[in-house]
Design a protein around this motif. Structure first.
Motif, mmCIF file in Angstrom:
data_model
loop_
_atom_site.group_PDB
_atom_site.id
_atom_site.type_symbol
_atom_site.label_atom_id
_atom_site.label_comp_id
_atom_site.label_asym_id
_atom_site.label_seq_id
_atom_site.Cartn_x
_atom_site.Cartn_y
_atom_site.Cartn_z
ATOM 1 N N ALA A 133 0.827 -1.207 0.000
ATOM 2 C CA ALA A 133 0.000 0.000 0.000
ATOM 3 C C ALA A 133 0.863 1.260 0.000
ATOM 4 O O ALA A 133 0.476 2.282 -0.564
ATOM 5 C CB ALA A 133 -0.941 -0.002 1.206
ATOM 6 N N ALA A 134 2.040 1.172 0.625
ATOM 7 C CA ALA A 134 2.963 2.313 0.661
ATOM 8 C C ALA A 134 3.738 2.461 -0.648
ATOM 9 O O ALA A 134 4.472 3.424 -0.819
ATOM 10 C CB ALA A 134 3.929 2.158 1.825
ATOM 11 N N GLY A 135 3.606 1.493 -1.560
ATOM 12 C CA GLY A 135 4.267 1.571 -2.859
ATOM 13 C C GLY A 135 5.736 1.187 -2.842
ATOM 14 O O GLY A 135 6.479 1.537 -3.753
ATOM 15 N N ILE A 136 6.173 0.459 -1.817
ATOM 16 C CA ILE A 136 7.576 0.027 -1.757
ATOM 17 C C ILE A 136 7.779 -1.038 -2.834
ATOM 18 O O ILE A 136 7.088 -2.055 -2.844
ATOM 19 C CB ILE A 136 7.926 -0.484 -0.349
ATOM 20 N N PRO A 137 8.723 -0.826 -3.770
ATOM 21 C CA PRO A 137 8.834 -1.677 -4.953
ATOM 22 C C PRO A 137 9.111 -3.157 -4.696
ATOM 23 O O PRO A 137 8.590 -4.004 -5.420
ATOM 24 C CB PRO A 137 9.991 -1.059 -5.743
ATOM 25 N N ARG A 156 0.563 -2.577 -6.644
ATOM 26 C CA ARG A 156 -0.508 -1.805 -7.293
ATOM 27 C C ARG A 156 -1.788 -2.008 -6.501
ATOM 28 O O ARG A 156 -2.119 -3.130 -6.114
ATOM 29 C CB ARG A 156 -0.731 -2.268 -8.735
ATOM 30 N N ASN A 157 -2.485 -0.905 -6.290
ATOM 31 C CA ASN A 157 -3.780 -0.949 -5.603
ATOM 32 C C ASN A 157 -3.703 -1.671 -4.258
ATOM 33 O O ASN A 157 -4.588 -2.453 -3.912
ATOM 34 C CB ASN A 157 -4.843 -1.594 -6.492
ATOM 35 N N GLY A 158 -2.631 -1.437 -3.513
ATOM 36 C CA GLY A 158 -2.511 -1.979 -2.161
ATOM 37 C C GLY A 158 -2.088 -3.429 -2.067
ATOM 38 O O GLY A 158 -2.168 -4.018 -0.997
ATOM 39 N N ALA A 159 -1.617 -4.005 -3.170
ATOM 40 C CA ALA A 159 -1.179 -5.409 -3.140
ATOM 41 C C ALA A 159 0.001 -5.598 -4.081
ATOM 42 O O ALA A 159 0.127 -4.895 -5.085
ATOM 43 C CB ALA A 159 -2.322 -6.332 -3.544
ATOM 44 N N TYR A 160 0.861 -6.555 -3.731
ATOM 45 C CA TYR A 160 1.934 -6.929 -4.653
ATOM 46 C C TYR A 160 1.344 -7.873 -5.689
ATOM 47 O O TYR A 160 0.656 -8.843 -5.344
ATOM 48 C CB TYR A 160 3.091 -7.605 -3.894
ATOM 49 N N LYS A 161 1.619 -7.597 -6.949
ATOM 50 C CA LYS A 161 1.045 -8.395 -8.039
ATOM 51 C C LYS A 161 1.922 -9.568 -8.439
ATOM 52 O O LYS A 161 1.471 -10.454 -9.152
ATOM 53 C CB LYS A 161 0.772 -7.507 -9.265
ATOM 54 N N ALA A 162 3.169 -9.597 -7.987
ATOM 55 C CA ALA A 162 4.067 -10.707 -8.330
ATOM 56 C C ALA A 162 4.708 -11.261 -7.068
ATOM 57 O O ALA A 162 5.072 -10.510 -6.156
ATOM 58 C CB ALA A 162 5.142 -10.240 -9.305
ATOM 59 N N ARG A 163 4.838 -12.603 -7.035
ATOM 60 C CA ARG A 163 5.452 -13.291 -5.900
ATOM 61 C C ARG A 163 6.258 -14.455 -6.434
ATOM 62 O O ARG A 163 5.753 -15.253 -7.222
ATOM 63 C CB ARG A 163 4.369 -13.813 -4.961
#
Length: 192
Positions: A133-137, A156-163
């Motif tokens: 949510a803070a946008g930390i890459p 993006r939008n408060g969630a990490y999209k890749a793991r």
């Protein structure tokens, strides 16, 4: 978005900061998702692992520093306060900051799981979501229960999209803006 504890916060951020400022050094407090959290004192292997991350980062990118327990404002509307085990930023980045810094300019946060009952919700969910949510890459989680590194990217939008997850011993490439490949063989020494 589901309602969170922040919708019914235990206290205000200002009240949390007063309490956190006055506690003894043997205790670390965080304010995640509107909830007061006590961070347990790390064991020796935990300390060795975070120093290993720091060494790897500084050897690959000497212009960066991995700051230990740096206070960060996380989550939307500054409702959260976290002290990551490691915060990767350019050297000198926090020189003019107070106790709690905005996450702007932070390239990565790193957490090492602890052997306590709260680590699942704290490190694997709540802090992960706060950092996104803070946008930390990049969020690097060294998961000692699974003997693996988990890399979260593309917030993006408060969630990490890749793991991605990698067992101890694998070469782990942390993507831009970190751009470091970790040699994780040493972590086998700290497995239970």
């Amino acid at each position: 978005m589901t309602p969170s504890t922040a919708d019914h916060a235990q206290m205000s951020v200002e009240e949390f900061e007063q309490i956190a400022h006055s506690i003894p050094e043997t205790v670390t407090l965080e304010f995640i998702n509107g909830k007061l959290e006590v961070k347990h004192v790390p064991d020796g292997a935990h300390d060795e692992i975070i120093m290993w991350v720091a060494d790897q980062c500084m050897q690959s990118r000497p212009e960066l520093r991995l700051y230990r327990e740096r206070g960060l404002k996380v989550e939307t509307y500054r409702r959260g306060r976290a002290r990551p085990d490691g915060t990767l930023a350019p050297r000198g980045h926090f020189a003019a900051h107070g106790e709690w810094s905005d996450p702007d300019g932070v390239l990565m946060v790193a957490e090492v799981t602890s052997y306590d009952g709260d680590t699942d919700s704290r490190d694997r969910k709540e802090k992960r979501d706060g950092y996104a949510a803070a946008g930390i890459p990049v969020y690097l989680l060294v998961d000692r229960d699974a003997d693996e590194l988990v890399v979260y990217t593309n917030p993006r939008n408060g969630a990490y999209k890749a793991r991605t997850s990698h067992p101890y011993g694998a070469a782990v490439t942390l993507p831009d803006p970190v751009s470091i490949t970790l040699d994780t063989d040493e972590l086998k020494n700290y497995a239970r």
